[in-house]
Scaffold this motif. Structure first.
Motif, PDB file in Angstrom:
ATOM      1  N   UNK A  45       0.776  -1.337   0.043  1.00  0.00           N
ATOM      2  CA  UNK A  45      -0.009   0.159  -0.152  1.00  0.00           C
ATOM      3  C   UNK A  45       1.021   1.199  -0.154  1.00  0.00           C
ATOM      4  N   UNK A  46       1.914   1.134  -0.887  1.00  0.00           N
ATOM      5  CA  UNK A  46       2.871   2.397  -0.861  1.00  0.00           C
ATOM      6  C   UNK A  46       3.809   2.474   0.224  1.00  0.00           C
ATOM      7  N   UNK A  47       3.897   1.552   1.190  1.00  0.00           N
ATOM      8  CA  UNK A  47       4.806   1.469   2.253  1.00  0.00           C
ATOM      9  C   UNK A  47       5.983   0.714   2.111  1.00  0.00           C
ATOM     10  N   UNK A  48       7.290   1.020   2.118  1.00  0.00           N
ATOM     11  CA  UNK A  48       8.377   0.121   1.871  1.00  0.00           C
ATOM     12  C   UNK A  48       8.616  -0.812   3.081  1.00  0.00           C
ATOM     13  N   UNK A  49       8.407  -2.030   2.901  1.00  0.00           N
ATOM     14  CA  UNK A  49       8.671  -3.235   3.955  1.00  0.00           C
ATOM     15  C   UNK A  49       9.881  -4.210   3.215  1.00  0.00           C
ATOM     16  N   UNK A  50      10.401  -4.713   4.412  1.00  0.00           N
ATOM     17  CA  UNK A  50      11.516  -5.432   4.115  1.00  0.00           C
ATOM     18  C   UNK A  50      11.060  -7.084   4.190  1.00  0.00           C
ATOM     19  N   UNK A  51      11.288  -7.929   3.337  1.00  0.00           N
ATOM     20  CA  UNK A  51      10.872  -9.475   3.459  1.00  0.00           C
ATOM     21  C   UNK A  51      11.913  -9.959   4.353  1.00  0.00           C
ATOM     22  N   UNK A  52      11.443 -10.622   5.500  1.00  0.00           N
ATOM     23  CA  UNK A  52      12.207 -11.395   6.361  1.00  0.00           C
ATOM     24  C   UNK A  52      11.930 -12.773   6.259  1.00  0.00           C
ATOM     25  N   UNK A  53      10.779 -13.243   5.728  1.00  0.00           N
ATOM     26  CA  UNK A  53      10.549 -14.812   5.882  1.00  0.00           C
ATOM     27  C   UNK A  53       9.708 -14.777   4.499  1.00  0.00           C
ATOM     28  N   UNK A  63       6.596  -3.894  10.460  1.00  0.00           N
ATOM     29  CA  UNK A  63       6.310  -2.742  10.324  1.00  0.00           C
ATOM     30  C   UNK A  63       6.421  -1.828  11.843  1.00  0.00           C
ATOM     31  N   UNK A  64       7.522  -1.090  11.715  1.00  0.00           N
ATOM     32  CA  UNK A  64       7.910  -0.424  13.014  1.00  0.00           C
ATOM     33  C   UNK A  64       6.534   0.553  13.554  1.00  0.00           C
ATOM     34  N   UNK A  65       6.855   0.865  14.765  1.00  0.00           N
ATOM     35  CA  UNK A  65       5.549   1.229  15.203  1.00  0.00           C
ATOM     36  C   UNK A  65       5.513   2.989  14.720  1.00  0.00           C
ATOM     37  N   UNK A  66       6.526   3.144  14.323  1.00  0.00           N
ATOM     38  CA  UNK A  66       6.319   4.709  13.615  1.00  0.00           C
ATOM     39  C   UNK A  66       5.591   4.757  12.194  1.00  0.00           C
ATOM     40  N   UNK A  67       6.118   3.503  11.589  1.00  0.00           N
ATOM     41  CA  UNK A  67       5.367   3.217  10.201  1.00  0.00           C
ATOM     42  C   UNK A  67       3.718   2.951  10.331  1.00  0.00           C
ATOM     43  N   UNK A  68       3.585   2.397  11.484  1.00  0.00           N
ATOM     44  CA  UNK A  68       2.128   1.959  11.810  1.00  0.00           C
ATOM     45  C   UNK A  68       1.479   3.366  12.179  1.00  0.00           C
ATOM     46  N   UNK A  69       2.171   4.063  12.879  1.00  0.00           N
ATOM     47  CA  UNK A  69       1.655   5.428  13.224  1.00  0.00           C
ATOM     48  C   UNK A  69       1.138   6.466  12.154  1.00  0.00           C
ATOM     49  N   UNK A  70       2.365   6.387  11.411  1.00  0.00           N
ATOM     50  CA  UNK A  70       2.205   7.445  10.111  1.00  0.00           C
ATOM     51  C   UNK A  70       1.621   6.937   8.830  1.00  0.00           C
ATOM     52  N   UNK A  71       1.002   5.751   8.907  1.00  0.00           N
ATOM     53  CA  UNK A  71       0.424   5.282   7.650  1.00  0.00           C
ATOM     54  C   UNK A  71      -0.857   4.537   7.840  1.00  0.00           C
ATOM     55  N   UNK A  72      -1.610   4.190   6.859  1.00  0.00           N
ATOM     56  CA  UNK A  72      -3.116   3.550   7.032  1.00  0.00           C
ATOM     57  C   UNK A  72      -2.765   1.879   7.578  1.00  0.00           C
ATOM     58  N   UNK A  73      -1.428   1.442   7.552  1.00  0.00           N
ATOM     59  CA  UNK A  73      -1.082   0.200   7.983  1.00  0.00           C
ATOM     60  C   UNK A  73      -1.672  -0.144   9.583  1.00  0.00           C
TER      61      UNK A  73
END
Length: 223
Positions: A45-53, A63-73
């Motif tokens: 949804x437009x948020x860059x995330x890193x594949x861990x598994x 998804x870090x707390x800041x990412x969750x706070x500043x995006x719709x995720x």
């Protein structure tokens, strides 16, 4: 870096802590899975995330707390909605949209959506710190989708895009109703232009002045 051309739809659910499972649900999931690797970047949804598994039909990311706070995720309704997915741009790949960084600038809202004979005309609101980068015929990423601004109302801080039926059907734009939130990312070119205009050109001699003015542009062949 991404192009804003969505490759697949998926769902996102929490696994506990900051971990999330993204599962592919569209027919084009093989496009992503065929060369997906640990550590790759995927726009969700437009948020860059890193594949861990890597899973059979998706992947796990944090998804870090800041990412969750500043995006719709981070919104509760997010867990019941589809997410747009795009893998990062490869060297030599076609750029069919525009340069999308995967760094969301702010959250907007769908104001209205109207179907026409050839497209869907969708109007969104934008917070002021995002609206400053919106210009008619310019590019904007909505939930990671590269779209062209058809009209812009600076007083209301609202803009309109015309979405072709294919994009509407193959992305989560078709799931939106007025009032729903969306991730917005302004064009990176506009951000650099703003930076240069407000802070000046550091390569110029301080005694000459740093501001980019009409006179400076004329001197350097831009007018």
């Amino acid at each position: 870096m991404f192009t804003g051309l969505i490759q697949a739809l998926g769902t996102m659910k929490p696994l506990g802590g900051d971990s999330w499972q993204i599962s592919f649900i569209s027919h084009s999931l093989d496009v992503i899975l065929q060369d997906l690797a640990y550590g790759d970047s995927v726009a969700v949804d437009g948020v860059c995330l890193t594949v861990e598994k890597i899973l059979n039909n998706g992947f796990v990311a944090t998804a870090s707390p800041e990412t969750l706070r500043k995006t719709t995720l981070g919104q509760e309704s997010m867990q019941t909605r589809y997410v747009n997915l795009e893998t990062s741009l490869r060297v030599g790949s076609k750029i069919g949209g525009h340069f999308v960084m995967g760094h969301v600038d702010g959250i907007g809202e769908l104001v209205s959506a109207q179907q026409t004979a050839t497209s869907w005309e969708m109007t969104f609101s934008a917070p002021s710190h995002v609206a400053r980068y919106i210009v008619p015929k310019g590019s904007i990423a909505i939930n990671g989708i590269s779209l062209t601004v058809a009209e812009y109302n600076p007083e209301a801080m609202q803009f309109q895009v015309a979405v072709i039926p294919l994009t509407y059907a193959e992305t989560n734009l078709s799931q939106l109703i007025p009032g729903n939130s969306v991730n917005l990312e302004g064009d990176i070119l506009g951000k650099y232009v703003e930076k240069f205009l407000t802070s000046g050109n550091p390569q110029r001699n301080v005694d000459e002045g740093n501001a980019i003015t009409p006179a400076f542009l004329a001197e350097n062949g831009y007018l």
